[in-house]
Structures are given as C-alpha cells and as structure tokens.
Motif scaffolding. Structure first.
Motif, PDB file in Angstrom:
ATOM      1  N   SER A  86       0.831  -1.202   0.000  1.00 46.39           N
ATOM      2  CA  SER A  86       0.000   0.000   0.000  1.00 46.39           C
ATOM      3  C   SER A  86       0.867   1.254   0.000  1.00 46.39           C
ATOM      4  CB  SER A  86      -0.935   0.008   1.212  1.00 46.39           C
ATOM      5  OG  SER A  86      -0.193  -0.034   2.418  1.00 46.39           O
ATOM      6  N   TYR A  89       2.847   1.581  -3.655  1.00 40.64           N
ATOM      7  CA  TYR A  89       2.051   2.155  -4.745  1.00 40.64           C
ATOM      8  C   TYR A  89       1.669   3.600  -4.479  1.00 40.64           C
ATOM      9  CZ  TYR A  89       1.286  -1.639  -8.061  1.00 40.64           C
ATOM     10  OH  TYR A  89       1.446  -2.569  -9.050  1.00 40.64           O
ATOM     11  N   LEU A  93      -2.718   4.507  -6.257  1.00 40.08           N
ATOM     12  CA  LEU A  93      -3.914   3.753  -5.907  1.00 40.08           C
ATOM     13  C   LEU A  93      -5.145   4.652  -5.900  1.00 40.08           C
ATOM     14  CD1 LEU A  93      -2.614   1.563  -2.927  1.00 40.08           C
ATOM     15  CD2 LEU A  93      -3.017   0.822  -5.279  1.00 40.08           C
ATOM     16  N   ILE A 105      -9.672  -0.005  -2.369  1.00 39.14           N
ATOM     17  CA  ILE A 105      -9.005   0.545  -3.550  1.00 39.14           C
ATOM     18  C   ILE A 105      -9.618  -0.083  -4.797  1.00 39.14           C
ATOM     19  CG2 ILE A 105      -6.791   0.948  -2.384  1.00 39.14           C
ATOM     20  CD1 ILE A 105      -5.794  -1.592  -3.975  1.00 39.14           C
ATOM     21  N   ARG A 140      -5.197   2.668 -12.267  1.00 39.39           N
ATOM     22  CA  ARG A 140      -4.045   3.321 -11.634  1.00 39.39           C
ATOM     23  C   ARG A 140      -4.203   4.818 -11.806  1.00 39.39           C
ATOM     24  NH1 ARG A 140       0.695  -0.853 -13.742  1.00 39.39           N
ATOM     25  NH2 ARG A 140      -0.186  -2.671 -12.696  1.00 39.39           N
TER      26      ARG A 140
END
Length: 569
Positions: A86, A89, A93, A105, A140
């Motif tokens: 987490s 990224y 996210l 997410i 993304r």
C-alpha cells in the motif's frame, strides 16, 4: 454485419489534444472516445478488436490448462497493508470508502486478492501446481496519463498467477508462460523483443518484459545488433570499457578552472576524459552518512543498480548542495576523489580510465593527467551506470543499440514474497508447513492495440492483420440502389462469406463509394471487394489487399474461394 446497422464513428480530423499518431488513428477510426484524462469509452470498432485479442489469449491459456476466474475490482486496503504494497504504490492507488468508512481501492493488480483466495482453499502440495488467470479492468491513478491507451488510468489486462511447491516447478511454468506469450504475440502479428527486466514493486528474483519498439514508448530497450541479447536499460549490465592511453602517461598537474564546461570549451578536453564525483546518502548498513560515486563524464547513473549496492540508501537520495558544502566543506562542482573524507565507489569504466581529469576539492582547481595507482588509490568498483549506445554487448556479440519501447507484457518469478507476507502454506509429504512459491504473468491488452497500430499504418489509416481486424472483409457496392443486379450479387457474396466463417461487413449505406472506401481503410479492414456495374459486365469484381496500393480484378465465381484461401488457411 451490415453497415446500415453498424455504428461507424469515423472522423476526418481529431481534436487538437492528439498526442501521437496511435492516439489520433484510434480516435479517427472510431475505436475509442475520451471521456476524461486517461479514461476512454471503447466504441464498437475498438471493442471488436479487443474481443478478438482476448479470444486468442483465452485459447492459448486454455491450451496449457490454465483456469479462468474473475476477481473483484474493489479490494480491501487491509490486504495491501498485509503485503506491504500500500505504501509502495502510494498515490497511484484509487482509494475509496464504503458507508461504514472502511477503506478500499480499485485494483491496479490482483496479487493480494489471489493470494488471499489461495490461502483459504489450497492446503496440500498435492493440489499444486495450478495456474489461474483472468481478463479484468485495472485502475491506476496516473500522475500524467498520456499517449492514449498506452498510459491510461483505466485499462484492460490479462493477469495469470501460478502456485507451486518449489522453485523448480515455478521455473517450468515460467518457461511455459514465456513460450505461450511469444506464441500469442506472434499470432497477433506483432514484432516484439523479450528483455530482461527489474522486478520492481512486484518483487521476486527474475522477470522478463515483452517490448514492442515505439517512438512514443516509455521504456529504453537495449539490444545487440548481432545476437538475441535484449534488456531494459535499467537492467542492462555494462561491461568494462578500456580507455587506454595511446601515448606515455601524462604528468598529473593542478590547473585553475571555473567549471567542467570550461574544461571542454576552453581547453578542448573530451568529456570522456572527465570523472564526475557524485555524493549520495549511505544506507543503514553503512557507517557513513555520505558516499562518493565516480562516473565518466558522458555516462548517466542507473538508479536501480545503485539501490542494489549495500552501502547506498534505498530509495536513492542524492546529497544536497548544502549538505555537501556543510559536511565536506567544498562546492559540488569541484568535488574529486583525492583527499575526500567519505567512502568512494567507482564505476567499472572509471577504473579503466587513464590520463583523466578530476576535481581537486579545492575551489577553482582541477587535476589533469591523473592515473590510478601512480597518483591515486583505486577505490572499490561497481556497475553504476546506464549502458550507452555503441557499448559492447554483455554477451560478447556485437554492439548495443538503444530504442524506445512499449511494454505489452511482463512475467515474474515471485518466489515466496506474497506467501510469506500473506501467510500461504501447504503441507508437504511429512505434514510440515511450507510457503507456496508463486509466479505472476501479465498482458496489457489495450496496450497491444496501440502497439499493433504503430507497427502497421499508412496515410489512409490502420492496417490490421486478419486475425484481429474488426472485420476481415468489406464488400463495397457501387450505386447499389440504382442497380438491382449489384444488390443481388453482394447479398449472395455476403451470405457465402459469413457461412464460410469469415467476418464480413457489407456497406449497404446510401453513401458514395469514396466514403465507404475511406471508412474501411481507416478502420483497418484487410480485404476489400468493390462491386461495380462495369466490372460485373465481364463477370469480375475489384479486390484490394489493404497493405497494397494496387487493386486487381478477380472472377466473381472465384472470389469466395480466393478469400477463404487467404484468410482461413
């Protein structure tokens, strides 16, 4: 399909925000419609191409015994916290909360979800190996979406995951997937390279990218001009380059100079003779807060390589000008490896230099004619730099070339990264728990379309191969509404081609032949039949193969068999 019942959304001109030829052609061909930055509606023509690519992928995955499933787009953030990704990224996210304020997410990938699934259903080594795959939308939150579907916020991927009892089993499946991916892209008609790559945030100890050369690509691909060697620029190893003097070694001396640019411009020194000294932060394993790096003047440091060195901080952090002046008491532009109070690491190419130029750590002065051992102790060496075009290939065959590329697929040997963090065990023959070994294999389906278009288009539009074209054949009647005979013939042709298993569109719109022809060329239909009254008088129809400029006349009685041989054989 009859064109009168189809949604042709072709455009003569695109909007002013067209970023490149791929994006422009996809807009003009009515394949996509931009609804927001990095978010697109897939229109009928584009969707037909997507479906055909998905069918090829499914067929090849089924052939190796992979099992299809569908995993949720919405994922609980706690799974990503459990794996530790987490934070990795970060802002990429898409995050959301449900009515109970629980955090979720939109999935950019599905390693965590599939690992959670396996942990609850696979308990014994007897259930392994297994390959699971899905074709799913991913999300993304790209900082700067660009190049149309090449770098989008919402995109379609095929991702597969394999689970094994040991590394040897993983390697076998990895090789199978390597070959399957090569077969998929060959069937689709792509010219591609398979390159060694860094595993990045995915983890693991081995990965390969499937790359397609592209002017608008985001990756730099390195490959030999005389062998099969290919690698991502970030991963490519540099070989030791020797710059031996062709005359007696010069005497080291100190000269007054203001900057390295003056060395080049005023004194006509080659940049290849200059050694740059860069200062980075040391790792927790290092007893020093700062580390000096030596690199040749015309080379660039490679961040991924540096972060693998045990003494260098990860993530890599360069020292600020203030830190250098405060701690080392010298301005950065005059830094050099002589009398510097921090550990020094030299690039391989630097270690073989002679008669070189370095900063003196004295303001306004540089040393020239410097040589290792005689004038200065040779520090430890490491591969610090990006390879350069013209370098020898690491396999000893040929020289390296560097071109831009689009990554269309990436395969990983993940090992036990996720099974350890997600606590995925199986019982071995003795009933002892052992971490599952895992592989991951992704294909960017929407990116594939962009890659195909860039490899095959002309001034009239897209040139799709038969296997993925929105339609394989277009029948274009000239003034069909004025000639009953033409209508009867094209209807018969249309039915015969459909019954033969050929994907055909009959343009029965009340349009001029020029409009019809422009539309089917733009969207990339590979085989075009033009049925006109004059040619029918001699029992002929006009045929054009999309990549060719010329049209040819084919006997009406033979046109169906002619197309069947071209398309179905």
């Amino acid at each position: 399909m009859r064109a009168s019942k189809y949604l042709f959304l072709t455009l003569k001109k695109t909007s002013n925000d067209s970023e490149n030829i791929i994006y422009e052609l996809m807009l003009r061909a009515g394949m996509i419609y931009k609804i927001s930055s990095g978010i697109y509606s897939w229109l009928p023509t584009g969707l037909r191409v997507l479906h055909k690519i998905k069918n090829i992928i499914r067929e090849e995955m089924n052939n190796i015994g992979a099992i299809e499933l569908s995993l949720p787009i919405v994922q609980p953030i706690k799974l990503w916290e459990k794996s530790g990704r987490s934070e990795q990224y970060g802002f990429d996210l898409f995050r959301l909360f449900d009515r109970r304020k629980r955090s979720f997410i939109l999935g950019p990938t599905h390693e965590e979800v599939i690992s959670d699934l396996i942990s609850n259903f696979i308990t014994s080594y007897k259930q392994l190996p297994i390959i699971l795959f899905q074709i799913q939308t991913k999300f993304r939150d790209e900082t700067r979406p660009r190049f149309g579907v090449v770098r989008a916020r919402e995109f379609l991927m095929k991702d597969a995951y394999s689970f094994h009892f040991d590394q040897e089993s993983l390697k076998k499946t990895y090789n199978i997937m390597y070959n399957v991916y090569s077969r998929i892209f060959t069937r689709i008609g792509l010219k591609f390279y398979v390159v060694k790559a860094d595993t990045g945030s995915m983890g693991g100890n081995c990965s390969h990218e499937f790359q397609v050369l592209s002017k608008n690509g985001e990756d730099n691909i390195v490959f030999s001009n005389k062998s099969n060697f290919a690698a991502n620029l970030e991963f490519a190893e540099s070989v030791k380059l020797s710059l031996k003097p062709n005359k007696p070694k010069e005497k080291m001396c100190l000269i007054d100079i203001k900057s390295t640019s003056d060395l080049i411009n005023k004194f006509n020194f080659s940049i290849k003779k200059i050694i740059k000294t860069l200062i980075v932060h040391g790792s927790k394993k290092s007893s020093h807060s700062l580390i000096a790096l030596l690199i040749r003047g015309d080379h660039d440091v490679n961040v991924l390589k540096l972060e693998k060195h045990p003494l260098i901080s990860k993530p890599l952090k360069f020292a600020t000008k203030k830190e250098i002046e405060t701690i080392l008491n010298i301005k950065p532009e005059f830094l050099g490896p002589i009398n510097i109070s921090v550990p020094i690491i030299a690039d391989y190419s630097v270690a073989l230099m002679s008669d070189f130029i370095i900063g003196s750590n004295i303001e306004g002065k540089y040393y020239i004619g410097v040589n290792w051992v005689r004038d200065i102790h040779l520090p430890s060496t490491y591969d610090l730099r990006n390879v350069s075009e013209g370098d020898p290939s690491p396999d000893g065959k040929g020289i390296l070339q560097i071109k831009r590329g689009i990554e269309i697929a990436h395969i990983f040997q993940l090992g036990t990264k996720y099974s350890e963090s997600m606590k995925i065990f199986v019982h071995d023959k003795k009933g002892i728990n052992k971490f599952i070994t895992m592989g991951c294999y992704g294909i960017g389906i929407t990116r594939i379309i962009a890659a195909i278009i860039e490899q095959s288009y002309d001034e009239h539009g897209i040139i799709f191969p038969d296997i993925i074209a929105p339609f394989q054949v277009a029948i274009l009647p000239v003034n069909m509404n004025l000639h009953f005979g033409i209508k009867k013939i094209v209807e018969t042709l249309y039915i015969e081609l459909k019954q033969s298993g050929i994907d055909v569109i009959l343009d029965d719109r009340d349009e001029r032949i020029g409009v019809m022809f422009a539309d089917v060329e733009l969207i990339g239909v590979p085989h075009i039949i033009i049925v006109g009254n004059n040619n029918l008088k001699i029992n002929k129809v006009e045929y054009k193969f999309r990549p060719d400029k010329n049209k040819v006349l084919i006997d009406l009685n033979n046109i169906v068999n002619f197309l069947k041989e071209k398309i179905l054989n």
